[in-house]
Scaffold this motif. Sequence first.
Motif, PDB file in Angstrom:
ATOM      1  N   VAL A  24     -24.832  36.659  24.874  1.00 22.43           N
ATOM      2  CA  VAL A  24     -24.603  35.672  25.934  1.00 22.43           C
ATOM      3  C   VAL A  24     -25.558  34.491  25.747  1.00 22.43           C
ATOM      4  N   THR A  25     -25.006  33.293  25.686  1.00 17.76           N
ATOM      5  CA  THR A  25     -25.833  32.085  25.654  1.00 17.76           C
ATOM      6  C   THR A  25     -25.459  31.230  26.853  1.00 17.76           C
ATOM      7  N   VAL A  26     -26.458  30.820  27.623  1.00 19.56           N
ATOM      8  CA  VAL A  26     -26.185  29.941  28.762  1.00 19.56           C
ATOM      9  C   VAL A  26     -26.955  28.635  28.573  1.00 19.56           C
ATOM     10  N   ASN A  27     -26.237  27.546  28.653  1.00 20.80           N
ATOM     11  CA  ASN A  27     -26.852  26.220  28.548  1.00 20.80           C
ATOM     12  C   ASN A  27     -26.727  25.505  29.883  1.00 20.80           C
ATOM     13  N   TRP A  28     -27.833  24.965  30.339  1.00 18.80           N
ATOM     14  CA  TRP A  28     -27.862  24.228  31.606  1.00 18.80           C
ATOM     15  C   TRP A  28     -28.113  22.756  31.283  1.00 18.80           C
TER      16      TRP A  28
ATOM     17  N   GLU B 293     -33.330  22.909  39.377  1.00 21.50           N
ATOM     18  CA  GLU B 293     -32.343  23.898  39.827  1.00 21.50           C
ATOM     19  C   GLU B 293     -32.081  24.903  38.699  1.00 21.50           C
ATOM     20  N   GLY B 294     -31.955  24.388  37.485  1.00 22.37           N
ATOM     21  CA  GLY B 294     -31.720  25.264  36.328  1.00 22.37           C
ATOM     22  C   GLY B 294     -32.883  26.215  36.106  1.00 22.37           C
ATOM     23  N   GLU B 295     -34.099  25.681  36.214  1.00 20.24           N
ATOM     24  CA  GLU B 295     -35.297  26.525  36.040  1.00 20.24           C
ATOM     25  C   GLU B 295     -35.348  27.618  37.110  1.00 20.24           C
ATOM     26  N   ASP B 296     -34.977  27.241  38.336  1.00 17.58           N
ATOM     27  CA  ASP B 296     -34.991  28.236  39.422  1.00 17.58           C
ATOM     28  C   ASP B 296     -33.940  29.326  39.182  1.00 17.58           C
ATOM     29  N   PHE B 297     -32.764  28.917  38.686  1.00 16.99           N
ATOM     30  CA  PHE B 297     -31.733  29.915  38.357  1.00 16.99           C
ATOM     31  C   PHE B 297     -32.230  30.864  37.262  1.00 16.99           C
TER      32      PHE B 297
ATOM     33  N   LEU C  37     -32.278  35.614  33.421  1.00 17.12           N
ATOM     34  CA  LEU C  37     -31.495  35.307  32.217  1.00 17.12           C
ATOM     35  C   LEU C  37     -32.122  34.104  31.510  1.00 17.12           C
ATOM     36  N   GLU C  38     -32.170  34.213  30.179  1.00 14.42           N
ATOM     37  CA  GLU C  38     -32.695  33.067  29.437  1.00 14.42           C
ATOM     38  C   GLU C  38     -31.656  31.938  29.460  1.00 14.42           C
ATOM     39  N   ILE C  39     -32.079  30.755  29.880  1.00 17.48           N
ATOM     40  CA  ILE C  39     -31.149  29.623  29.967  1.00 17.48           C
ATOM     41  C   ILE C  39     -31.745  28.444  29.196  1.00 17.48           C
ATOM     42  N   ASN C  40     -30.943  27.855  28.312  1.00 13.10           N
ATOM     43  CA  ASN C  40     -31.407  26.689  27.558  1.00 13.10           C
ATOM     44  C   ASN C  40     -31.226  25.439  28.406  1.00 13.10           C
ATOM     45  N   MET C  41     -32.300  24.672  28.538  1.00 11.72           N
ATOM     46  CA  MET C  41     -32.235  23.423  29.304  1.00 11.72           C
ATOM     47  C   MET C  41     -31.935  22.272  28.331  1.00 11.72           C
ATOM     48  N   ILE C  42     -30.854  21.597  28.572  1.00  2.00           N
ATOM     49  CA  ILE C  42     -30.424  20.538  27.648  1.00  2.00           C
ATOM     50  C   ILE C  42     -30.224  19.232  28.423  1.00  2.00           C
ATOM     51  N   GLU C  43     -30.921  18.212  27.943  1.00  2.00           N
ATOM     52  CA  GLU C  43     -30.840  16.909  28.595  1.00  2.00           C
ATOM     53  C   GLU C  43     -29.606  16.149  28.099  1.00  2.00           C
ATOM     54  N   TYR C  44     -28.959  15.434  29.008  1.00  3.96           N
ATOM     55  CA  TYR C  44     -27.861  14.585  28.556  1.00  3.96           C
ATOM     56  C   TYR C  44     -27.997  13.196  29.149  1.00  3.96           C
ATOM     57  N   GLU C  45     -27.413  12.279  28.463  1.00  4.74           N
ATOM     58  CA  GLU C  45     -27.458  10.871  28.858  1.00  4.74           C
ATOM     59  C   GLU C  45     -26.502  10.670  30.023  1.00  4.74           C
ATOM     60  N   MET C  46     -27.002  10.099  31.119  1.00  4.17           N
ATOM     61  CA  MET C  46     -26.121   9.843  32.272  1.00  4.17           C
ATOM     62  C   MET C  46     -25.221   8.668  31.978  1.00  4.17           C
ATOM     63  N   GLU C  47     -23.960   8.805  32.378  1.00  4.50           N
ATOM     64  CA  GLU C  47     -23.058   7.670  32.206  1.00  4.50           C
ATOM     65  C   GLU C  47     -23.455   6.565  33.157  1.00  4.50           C
ATOM     66  N   GLU C  48     -23.227   5.355  32.736  1.00  2.07           N
ATOM     67  CA  GLU C  48     -23.538   4.212  33.596  1.00  2.07           C
ATOM     68  C   GLU C  48     -22.706   4.284  34.864  1.00  2.07           C
ATOM     69  N   GLU C  49     -23.325   3.927  35.967  1.00  2.00           N
ATOM     70  CA  GLU C  49     -22.576   3.859  37.225  1.00  2.00           C
ATOM     71  C   GLU C  49     -21.507   2.778  37.110  1.00  2.00           C
TER      72      GLU C  49
END
Lengths: 134, 182
Positions: A94-98, A111-115, A121-133
């Motif tokens: 099982v791999t979970v990416n947040w 929130e991801g860290e708290d989960f 469960l080990e959860i990978n924290m992955i940053e993503y670029e926010m779309e422009e508003e």
Amino acid sequence: MRNLFIEGSRDTYFTPQVELNAKTGICSITGESYLEEPFEFYEKISAWFSEFFNEDDKNLQLDLKLTYFNTSSSRAILEMLRVLKDHKDEGKDVTVNWYYPDPDDEEILMEGEDFMEESGLEINMIEYEMEEEM
Amino acid sequence: MENPKYENLVDFYSSLRNRDIIVYYKGPFDEIILSEIGTKIRNKVFDPPKIGNRLFSVFMELAQNIALYSAEKNQLETGVKWGVGTIAVYETQTCYTLISGNLIKNDVLDQIVAKCEEINMLDHEGLRAMKREYRSSIIKADHKGGNIGLIQVALKSDSLELDTKEVDQEHSFFTISVNVLK
């Protein structure tokens, strides 16, 4: 085994888009979660995971990219993650990416860290670029 | 000639005259009202966007608290009973203020006030720990209610400002006011 697809919508309630692929094991839950019956919604997903692991040894990847969820949903999401933890403890792959948005909004990351802490469960924290508003 | 029926409303309206009101609502907090007002806040442009996310999240938790826990209920045509209450959201130079109010039973008042006071004593990390503890221990205890809504509100705003006013032997009007800083 069938794929599970739930189209994301924002109507009276906010439903995240759910894509669970039985063939590849690559699954995602994306969007906003404010639901009439949050436990039923996430239990359906958990049941799909359990059925998935009933078959041969398979790899499951769950990508969680939620931009909003109310506290009722968060409890149901935690339950789902605990189901995945049980499968992992039984030796399943099982791999979970947040996914959390950049820049400078750490709340989704937290929130991801708290989960991760609560589910064990080990959860990978992955940053993503926010779309422009728009 | 003044009509006394409207006098209070005029007073109230005047008291909000200098506020930049985003939302003011009083009535049953049914699912449609929640999502309509929520979406209205969500679609407003904030700079930076995270302020809007916080405001939206705080609004949704306060509104759901009214929907689920207000002691005053209104049965709508669908037959479902929804909590009645009021919410005002307005903007000042430094923050967005949300004020929610609803009737609660006097026998649970102390318990709720104590919980809010406990929340107000905690810093950010303390609130996160409290949220994790509540979420883990009381899961499913109350199927609908998050029961951690007020902790979430505190995490996304400054402290919870409370006001209570007894209206009769059984009920009090309970107000929570919070600021989401810009």
